[in-house]
Design an enzyme around this catalytic site. Structure first.
Site, PDB file in Angstrom:
ATOM      1  N   SER A  37       0.810  -1.214   0.000  1.00 10.96           N
ATOM      2  CA  SER A  37       0.000   0.000   0.000  1.00 10.96           C
ATOM      3  C   SER A  37       0.847   1.269   0.000  1.00 10.96           C
ATOM      4  CB  SER A  37      -0.926  -0.014   1.219  1.00 10.96           C
ATOM      5  OG  SER A  37      -0.160  -0.212   2.395  1.00 10.96           O
TER       6      SER A  37
ATOM      7  N   VAL B 130      -7.189  10.693  -6.007  1.00 16.48           N
ATOM      8  CA  VAL B 130      -6.146  11.080  -5.058  1.00 16.48           C
ATOM      9  C   VAL B 130      -6.804  11.180  -3.688  1.00 16.48           C
ATOM     10  CG1 VAL B 130      -4.580  12.945  -4.358  1.00 16.48           C
ATOM     11  CG2 VAL B 130      -4.739  12.300  -6.777  1.00 16.48           C
ATOM     12  N   GLY B 131      -6.150  10.635  -2.674  1.00 17.09           N
ATOM     13  CA  GLY B 131      -6.710  10.666  -1.328  1.00 17.09           C
ATOM     14  C   GLY B 131      -6.164  11.815  -0.500  1.00 17.09           C
ATOM     15  N   ASP B 132      -6.215  11.647   0.800  1.00 14.57           N
ATOM     16  CA  ASP B 132      -5.792  12.707   1.723  1.00 14.57           C
ATOM     17  C   ASP B 132      -4.281  12.800   1.886  1.00 14.57           C
ATOM     18  OD1 ASP B 132      -5.812  10.112   2.904  1.00 14.57           O
ATOM     19  OD2 ASP B 132      -5.640  11.019   4.887  1.00 14.57           O
TER      20      ASP B 132
ATOM     21  N   GLY C  25      -6.011   5.804   6.547  1.00 14.59           N
ATOM     22  CA  GLY C  25      -7.370   5.265   6.434  1.00 14.59           C
ATOM     23  C   GLY C  25      -8.096   5.916   5.270  1.00 14.59           C
TER      24      GLY C  25
ATOM     25  N   GLY D 221      -9.242   8.123   2.900  1.00 18.03           N
ATOM     26  CA  GLY D 221      -8.813   9.492   2.661  1.00 18.03           C
ATOM     27  C   GLY D 221      -9.948  10.470   2.445  1.00 18.03           C
TER      28      GLY D 221
END
Ligand code: ASP
Length: 287
Positions: free
Chosen positions: A46, A176-178, A199, A201
């Site tokens: 990940s 795109v996440g956090d 976690g 995002g």
């Protein structure tokens, strides 16, 4: 001196970071090199090289870094750079910008002498092919996300933080996440403290999680209280909170730390002069 990072892969990363701060290196070098260790490990599915791809079979990486003085750099949707954290640091130190994405980020990497690399490992490709047969999208799965975030304080009392991830496996192409978003996945304020999130995002972005934790600390909360308050705030704002995991870590300028998550299972690695250990975070009770 202290280093705190997310998940069990934080432990070997912390050891790398600790070698740097124990020899009077900077917190910024410590967090960069600590998380680079995780980025290079193909067994970590990940983060970085070996990370699982998006639904089109393409690995896209996100990372950001921030120092004691509020300088920060970020890259997102990077397809071919093995160490996005180092690229994020170059954005911080060698451009007038905070964030570069996609092909532009990779071109900047090349201009810095950082070569493009193919990031999809045989193992990740095999897993993607298996997933494609079933086309299952599970957001809560220990195997399919988890970011390494690291916060550190060096021997001079300076703070720094880093965050790097391949995001949620099988995500939509372009998602795109956090993790590369300053204030969401990471925030550092040298007059108060630092915080980071892992976690889901999307949930962290909706409440500017890391910035919020630093602001809670600014207003008098301890690092641990601030993490708990942020988790409660998330749960109050997002009614579906019990369906996914989010974990927070925090460190104040006096070296006090905190960690808290929505659900059971969040672990963090802690390094102090007493040694390195993996700890289970406290979590919000289910309603
Ligand atoms: N926060 C990451 C993301 O949403 C995933 C994780 O940390 O589990 O991309």
């Amino acid at each position: 001196m202290i280093a705190i990072s997310t998940w069990n892969f934080g432990l070997p990363a912390n050891k790398v970071a600790w070698e740097i701060i124990a020899q009077n290196g900077t917190a910024l070098d410590a967090v960069e090199h600590g998380v680079r260790h995780c980025e290079a490990d193909p067994e970590v599915r990940s983060v970085g090289y070996g990370g699982l791809p998006d639904k089109s079979g393409i690995v896209t990486l996100d990372a950001c870094i921030m120092d004691h003085y509020g300088n920060c750099g970020s890259v997102a949707y990077v397809k071919d750079i093995k160490h996005p954290i180092t690229l994020a640091r170059r954005v911080m130190e060698r451009t007038n910008h905070v964030m570069l994405v996609g092909e532009g980020a990779s071109q900047f990497a090349e201009s810095q002498g950082i070569n493009r690399e193919f990031l999809l490992t045989d193992d990740a490709r095999t897993r993607w092919k298996q997933w494609k047969k079933k086309q299952e999208f599970s957001e809560i799965n220990w195997e399919n996300h988890d970011t390494i975030c690291m916060l550190a304080m060096d021997s001079t009392g300076l703070l720094a933080g880093a965050s790097t991830t391949s995001g949620i496996a099988w995500k939509m192409h372009g998602r795109v996440g956090d993790s590369p978003i300053i204030g969401a996945g990471l925030y550092v304020d040298g007059s108060v403290g630092a915080a980071a999130a892992t976690g889901r995002g999307e949930s962290v972005m909706k409440m500017c999680g890391s910035f919020l934790i630093v602001e809670y600390m600014r207003n008098g909360a301890t690092a641990q209280q601030a993490c708990i308050m942020a988790a409660k705030r998330l749960a109050q704002q997002q009614k579906d909170w019990s369906e996914y995991q989010v974990g927070f870590i925090a460190l104040d300028i006096h070296g006090n730390y905190g960690a808290f998550s929505l659900k059971d299972g969040f672990q963090y690695a802690l390094s102090t002069p007493e040694g390195h250990k993996l700890c289970d975070a406290q979590y919000l009770e289910t309603p």
